[in-house]
Design a protein around this motif. Sequence first.
Motif, short mmCIF file in Angstrom:
data_model
loop_
_atom_site.label_atom_id
_atom_site.label_comp_id
_atom_site.label_asym_id
_atom_site.label_seq_id
_atom_site.Cartn_x
_atom_site.Cartn_y
_atom_site.Cartn_z
N ASP A 142 0.82 -1.21 0.00
CA ASP A 142 0.00 0.00 0.00
C ASP A 142 0.85 1.26 0.00
O ASP A 142 0.32 2.36 0.18
CB ASP A 142 -0.93 0.01 1.22
N ASN A 143 2.13 1.14 -0.18
CA ASN A 143 3.03 2.29 -0.26
C ASN A 143 3.58 2.42 -1.68
O ASN A 143 3.64 1.44 -2.43
CB ASN A 143 4.20 2.14 0.72
N VAL A 144 4.01 3.63 -2.00
CA VAL A 144 4.76 3.86 -3.23
C VAL A 144 6.16 4.30 -2.83
O VAL A 144 6.36 4.91 -1.77
CB VAL A 144 4.08 4.92 -4.12
N LEU A 257 -0.62 5.13 0.01
CA LEU A 257 -1.67 5.52 -0.93
C LEU A 257 -2.89 6.02 -0.17
O LEU A 257 -3.06 5.75 1.02
CB LEU A 257 -2.05 4.33 -1.83
N ASP A 258 -3.76 6.73 -0.89
CA ASP A 258 -4.98 7.22 -0.27
C ASP A 258 -5.98 6.08 -0.10
O ASP A 258 -5.69 4.91 -0.40
CB ASP A 258 -5.57 8.37 -1.08
N VAL A 264 -1.04 9.06 -4.27
CA VAL A 264 -0.22 9.13 -3.06
C VAL A 264 -0.88 10.08 -2.07
O VAL A 264 -1.41 11.13 -2.44
CB VAL A 264 1.21 9.62 -3.41
N LEU A 265 -0.82 9.69 -0.81
CA LEU A 265 -1.41 10.51 0.25
C LEU A 265 -0.61 11.80 0.40
O LEU A 265 0.61 11.78 0.59
CB LEU A 265 -1.41 9.73 1.57
N GLN A 266 -1.30 12.94 0.30
CA GLN A 266 -0.63 14.25 0.30
C GLN A 266 -0.45 14.74 1.75
O GLN A 266 -0.95 15.80 2.13
CB GLN A 266 -1.45 15.25 -0.51
N GLU A 267 0.28 13.98 2.55
CA GLU A 267 0.59 14.39 3.92
C GLU A 267 2.08 14.17 4.15
O GLU A 267 2.57 13.04 4.03
CB GLU A 267 -0.23 13.60 4.93
N LYS A 268 2.77 15.26 4.49
CA LYS A 268 4.22 15.17 4.66
C LYS A 268 4.61 14.35 5.88
O LYS A 268 5.67 13.74 5.93
CB LYS A 268 4.80 16.59 4.77
N PRO A 394 -5.33 -1.70 5.20
CA PRO A 394 -4.26 -2.36 4.44
C PRO A 394 -4.82 -3.17 3.28
O PRO A 394 -5.95 -3.68 3.32
CB PRO A 394 -3.58 -3.25 5.48
N GLY A 395 -4.04 -3.30 2.21
CA GLY A 395 -4.44 -4.06 1.03
C GLY A 395 -5.37 -3.32 0.11
O GLY A 395 -6.03 -3.94 -0.75
N ARG A 396 -5.45 -1.99 0.23
CA ARG A 396 -6.43 -1.23 -0.55
C ARG A 396 -6.02 -1.11 -2.01
O ARG A 396 -6.88 -0.94 -2.89
CB ARG A 396 -6.63 0.15 0.06
N ARG A 397 -4.72 -1.19 -2.32
CA ARG A 397 -4.30 -1.06 -3.72
C ARG A 397 -4.90 -2.17 -4.58
O ARG A 397 -5.59 -1.93 -5.56
CB ARG A 397 -2.78 -1.10 -3.82
N PHE A 398 -4.66 -3.42 -4.19
CA PHE A 398 -5.14 -4.55 -4.99
C PHE A 398 -6.65 -4.76 -4.84
O PHE A 398 -7.30 -5.27 -5.75
CB PHE A 398 -4.38 -5.82 -4.61
#
Length: 791
Positions: A142-144, A257-258, A264-268, A394-398
Motif C-alpha cells: 500500500d506504499n509507493v 496511498l490514499d 499518493v497521500l498528500q501528507e508530509k 491495508p491491502g487497498r491497492r489490490f
Amino acid sequence: QYSFKEVFGTLVVQKELFDKVAKPLVEDLIRGKNGLLFTYGVTGSGKTHTMTGSPGDGGLLPRCLDMIFNSIGPFQAKRFVFKLDDKNGVEVQCEVDALLERQKRDAMPVPKTPSGKRQIDPEFADMINVQDHCKVEEVDEDNVYGVFVSYIEIYNNYIYDLLEEAPFEPIKPKWNSCNTPVRNGDFLPPQSKILREDQNHNMYVTGCTEVEVKSTEEAFEVFWRGQKKRRIANTQLNRESSRSHSVFIIKLAQAPLDADGDNVLQEKEQITLSQLSLVDLAGSERTNRTKAEGNRLREAGNINQSLMTLRTCIEVLRENQMYGTNKMVPYRDSKLTHLFKNYFDGEGKVRMIVCVNPKAEDYEESLQVMRFAEMTQEVEVARPVDRPLCGLTPGRRFRNQAFREELSRKLEMRGGPIHGETEEQSVAEMFLQSFPPLPSCELLDINDDQTLPKLIEVLEKRHKLRQMLSEEFAKNVLAFKTMLQDFDSSVVSKENYIQGKLSEKEKTIAGQRTELERLEKKVKTLEYKIEILEKTATIYEEDKRNLQQELESKSQKLQRQASEKRRLEARLQGMVAETTVKWEKECNKLWVKDEKLKQLKAIVTEPKTEKPERPSRERDREKPVQRSVSPSPVPNAPPVRLRHRRSRSAGERWVDHKPPSHLPTETVMQPHVPHAITVAAASEKALAKCDKYMLTHQELASDGEIETKLIKGDVFKTRGGGQAVQFTEVETLKQESPTGRKRRSSPSRPDPPADAADSEWTDVETRCSVAVEMRAGSALGPGYQHHAQPK
C-alpha cells in the motif's frame, strides 16, 4: 587471537558475503531504518573490490541496488512524484506538477540520468548482471517508493560531490593581486561542500546532487560516472590506491496511498525517508613503506588522521557504555566522523567489513586493524525507529484494482460500455429499450394510409407511456424528497443530539483537563517539597554522622582519661601502701626498742633475790588453765602489756564474722580490726553497711595446737539489689611451742641446775622480744603465720 561475528576465507564468493552482511541492512532500509556499511583495512587489502566487485561477479553495492529494485519494482512511484528539498527532507508533488517536471526533463537535449531504453555501458554491464533475484519478502504493497542516489568523496578532509555536472578542475595555485603565486602557501584550500544538521539532528551535505533512479542499471551508471572522478594514485603498495574516502548514499522515500488506492497521500508527516550509506574507506598506510612525497605524503597524513579520529570516537563510545562515563565524542575532528555522527549516536545499524591482506609485510598493520575491529564489536548503537501510522485499510491497492476489473467484466457481460463510457449512459439506453418499437416509416405509395396512422398510434402510446413514467417519476421524486427531508430531519436531530453529547463530553474533558493540570501542579509542588525534604534529611544525616563521630571521639577521650585516672589511683595507692608499711616497720622497731629499754631498766633496778623456781612440766600439766604459746610469767616479774596487731585494712568498714564455736586464745598477738561489725552469723543488713568481710575459722592442727584462719573478701552489690562476697586472701594464726622446751615422757624430772632460773628467764625474754619484733614474716601485717623461734 581475535574474535569476530563472521570470518570469511580467501575463496568466499560475493553472494555469501552479501547474504551475511549487507542483506539485513537492505531489509531495514525498506522497513524505514537507516544503515551504514563500510570497508576497513590497510592499503591493497581489497576494500574497493569488496564494495564494487569485478566483471562477472558484482560486489556489495550492485547487489544492494538489485535487491532494492527487485523488492519495490511494481510499487515505484512515477518520476518526480517525490521531490527532495535542500534541507534533507522530502515532499510529495501532485500528478500535475510531476507531469510538468517529466515534460521539462524530456525536453532537455541531454538527459541527466540514463533512460531504461539506452544501452548499458559494457564496462560495467557484467557487474550488475546479478542472476540471484534476491528481494525482501514482506514489502508494504500500500506504499509507493522512490529511490535517490548521491555519491561524494572526502579528500584531504574536504567533501566533494562526484555527481556534480560542473567541470572538474584540479586545485589551482593561489594568486595575489599582482598575478604572482604566493610564496607562503602553494595551494588554495578547495571549496568543499558544507555539512549541516537537519531538524531531526541528522547530518547531510548541502548542495549535493541527488538523482532519482528507477532501475539497477540506471543507479549503477550514476555510480560509475562518479567513480571515474574519484581520486586514485599509483603507490608502491597499490597501483590504483584510493586517495579519498568515498560514500555512496541510497535514499528510499516511501509514502502510503490514499483510501482509493490510486494516488499518493498528500501528507508530509506520513512520508518515511530511510538511508543506506556504503563507504569505501581509504587504506591506512605507513610512509616509510609507500615512500610517498609531496601530495601523496599529505594525502596519506590526512587519511591516517581521519582513520585515527574514527578509532578515537569508537573508543570513547565504548568507554562511555562500559564504564558509565559521559565523555564528549570528538566527531567534529574529522569530516568522516562528523558526517556519520547520527549513526554512532544510535540512528541505525552499523556494519564493518575488515579486509586483511595475508602478505607478510602487512602483518603489523593487519594486527592493528583487527584489534580496532574487535573493539568496535563492543559498541551498541542501534535503537528502534518508530514509523508513522496512516490509519488506512491495508491491502487497498489490490482490492480497488480487483473491484474495477470485476465491474468492467460485469458491464461487458450485460452489453454495457466497457471502456470510456459511464454507468449512467448504459442505464439510459436500457430505459429507451423498454419503449414499444417504432414501426417502419418508409412510404412507398402516395395512397398509403396505414403507415402514418400506425406511426401516430405508436407515438401516442409512447407519449402516454412517457407521461405515465413522468408521473411515476414525479411521484418517486416527491417520495424521495420526503424521505430525504425525513432523513435530513433525523440527521439534524441526531446531529443536535451528538452535538449536545459532544459539548457535554468536551465540558467533561475540559474539567478533567483542569483537574489534571491541578494534579500536575500539585505533583510538581509535592516533588519540590520531597526534594527539599530529601536535601534537609541529607543535611541532618550529615550532621548526625558528624555528631556521632564527635561523640565517639569524646567518649574515647573520656575512656582514655578514666583509664589514666585509674592507673594514677592504683599507682598512688601502691605508693601509700608502701609508705604505710615502711613507717609501720619504723614505728614497730622504735616500739620494740622502747620495750626492751623498759625491761632492761626494770631488771637493772630490781633488787636481787632468790631466783624463783622454774615450774616443772608436771605441774604445768596438772594445771587446768588453758595453755598459751608464751609460758606463765614468774611471780614478781614485770607485766607485759598485751598489744593488738594492726591490720592493713584499718581505714575500711568490716564485717567480723565469728561463729558461736569460736574459742579465744591467750596469745600476745591478737587480730584486731577497728570499726568492725562483729556478728555470729552473716546477714544482709550487716553486709549492706560494709565493703569488707572477714570469717574467723578455727581448727586443730596436727601437733595438737589450735590454728586460726582469717578468710577475707570484698562485698559487692548484685544487679538484683543483694550483696555478694568475693574471697581474696586467707591469714593463718598458728601457735607453736619453742624448740628448746621439749616435752618429756617421764612423770618426774630432776632438779634443775643452778643456772636453770637464769636460762628460763632468758627464754622468756627471748620469746617476748621475738614476738614483739614480729619476726618470721610478720612485717607484712596479719596475712601470715605468727610464731616465735629462738635466736
